[in-house]
Design a protein around this motif. Structure first.
Motif, PDB file in Angstrom:
ATOM      1  N   ASN A  33       0.853  -1.187   0.000  1.00  0.00           N
ATOM      2  CA  ASN A  33       0.000   0.000   0.000  1.00  0.00           C
ATOM      3  C   ASN A  33       0.893   1.242   0.000  1.00  0.00           C
ATOM      4  O   ASN A  33       1.666   1.447  -0.915  1.00  0.00           O
ATOM      5  CB  ASN A  33      -0.949  -0.053   1.185  1.00  0.00           C
ATOM      6  CG  ASN A  33      -1.849  -1.280   1.133  1.00  0.00           C
ATOM      7  OD1 ASN A  33      -2.350  -1.659   0.072  1.00  0.00           O
ATOM      8  ND2 ASN A  33      -2.045  -1.917   2.276  1.00  0.00           N
ATOM      9  N   SER A  76       1.375   6.809  -2.297  1.00  0.00           N
ATOM     10  CA  SER A  76       0.394   5.737  -2.292  1.00  0.00           C
ATOM     11  C   SER A  76       0.697   4.758  -3.420  1.00  0.00           C
ATOM     12  O   SER A  76       1.531   5.029  -4.290  1.00  0.00           O
ATOM     13  CB  SER A  76      -1.012   6.307  -2.470  1.00  0.00           C
ATOM     14  OG  SER A  76      -1.162   6.785  -3.800  1.00  0.00           O
ATOM     15  N   ARG A  77      -0.007   3.637  -3.421  1.00  0.00           N
ATOM     16  CA  ARG A  77       0.203   2.666  -4.483  1.00  0.00           C
ATOM     17  C   ARG A  77      -0.135   3.270  -5.847  1.00  0.00           C
ATOM     18  O   ARG A  77       0.508   2.968  -6.849  1.00  0.00           O
ATOM     19  CB  ARG A  77      -0.622   1.406  -4.235  1.00  0.00           C
ATOM     20  CG  ARG A  77      -0.428   0.339  -5.312  1.00  0.00           C
ATOM     21  CD  ARG A  77      -1.021  -0.992  -4.958  1.00  0.00           C
ATOM     22  NE  ARG A  77      -0.778  -1.951  -6.024  1.00  0.00           N
ATOM     23  CZ  ARG A  77       0.354  -2.610  -6.174  1.00  0.00           C
ATOM     24  NH1 ARG A  77       1.352  -2.432  -5.329  1.00  0.00           N
ATOM     25  NH2 ARG A  77       0.491  -3.485  -7.168  1.00  0.00           N
ATOM     26  N   GLY A  78      -1.087   4.161  -5.857  1.00  0.00           N
ATOM     27  CA  GLY A  78      -1.488   4.795  -7.114  1.00  0.00           C
ATOM     28  C   GLY A  78      -0.618   5.960  -7.528  1.00  0.00           C
ATOM     29  O   GLY A  78      -0.799   6.507  -8.614  1.00  0.00           O
ATOM     30  N   SER A 126      -0.053   8.893  -5.582  1.00  0.00           N
ATOM     31  CA  SER A 126      -0.280  10.172  -4.906  1.00  0.00           C
ATOM     32  C   SER A 126       0.817  10.407  -3.882  1.00  0.00           C
ATOM     33  O   SER A 126       1.209   9.488  -3.168  1.00  0.00           O
ATOM     34  CB  SER A 126      -1.637  10.168  -4.206  1.00  0.00           C
ATOM     35  OG  SER A 126      -2.672  10.015  -5.144  1.00  0.00           O
ATOM     36  N   ASN A 154       6.283  -0.371  -8.565  1.00  0.00           N
ATOM     37  CA  ASN A 154       5.478  -1.430  -7.942  1.00  0.00           C
ATOM     38  C   ASN A 154       5.934  -2.822  -8.384  1.00  0.00           C
ATOM     39  O   ASN A 154       5.840  -3.782  -7.615  1.00  0.00           O
ATOM     40  CB  ASN A 154       4.006  -1.227  -8.262  1.00  0.00           C
ATOM     41  CG  ASN A 154       3.431  -0.011  -7.559  1.00  0.00           C
ATOM     42  OD1 ASN A 154       3.903   0.382  -6.478  1.00  0.00           O
ATOM     43  ND2 ASN A 154       2.420   0.600  -8.152  1.00  0.00           N
TER      44      ASN A 154
END
Length: 120
Positions: free
Chosen positions: A31, A51-53, A55, A72
């Motif tokens: 995460n 964040s994983r996305g 951000s 990732n």
């Protein structure tokens, strides 16, 4: 789960360093990841998080100078540090919140710390 940090060292003020931190072990996914630092005799503080996305957020003291990123596929987080100042001198720790199994159990893990020294 183990986090292995690298990239610290001695640099002159105004210089740059890039820290890396790779996670290994039983990892379903990661995460949030981040970098913290602890100057000698002071408390640990957040430097940057991602964040994983993708951000990100930064401490005010490093905004515009540091850049956090992650890969990732490699379970790795990076911290590019530019325009370094003597007050950036600290032990830098990476942190990751890891999903460790298919039952959504998570754990918070820390790297061993890497020393960054900025000379004036």
């Amino acid at each position: 789960v183990q986090l292995q940090a690298s990239g610290g060292g001695l640099v002159q003020a105004g210089g740059s360093l890039r820290l890396s931190c790779a996670a290994s072990g039983t990892i379903f996914s990661i995460n949030g990841m981040g970098w913290y630092r602890q100057p000698l005799g002071k408390q640990r503080e957040l430097v940057a998080a991602i964040s994983r996305g993708g951000s990100t957020n930064y401490a005010d003291s490093v905004k515009g100078r540091f850049d956090i990123s992650r890969d990732n596929a490699k379970n790795t987080v990076y911290l590019q540090m530019n325009s370094l100042k003597p007050e950036d001198t600290a032990v830098y720790y990476c942190n990751a919140n890891v999903l460790v199994d298919r039952w959504y159990n998570t754990g918070d893990y820390w790297g061993q710390g890497t020393l960054v020294t900025v000379s004036s």
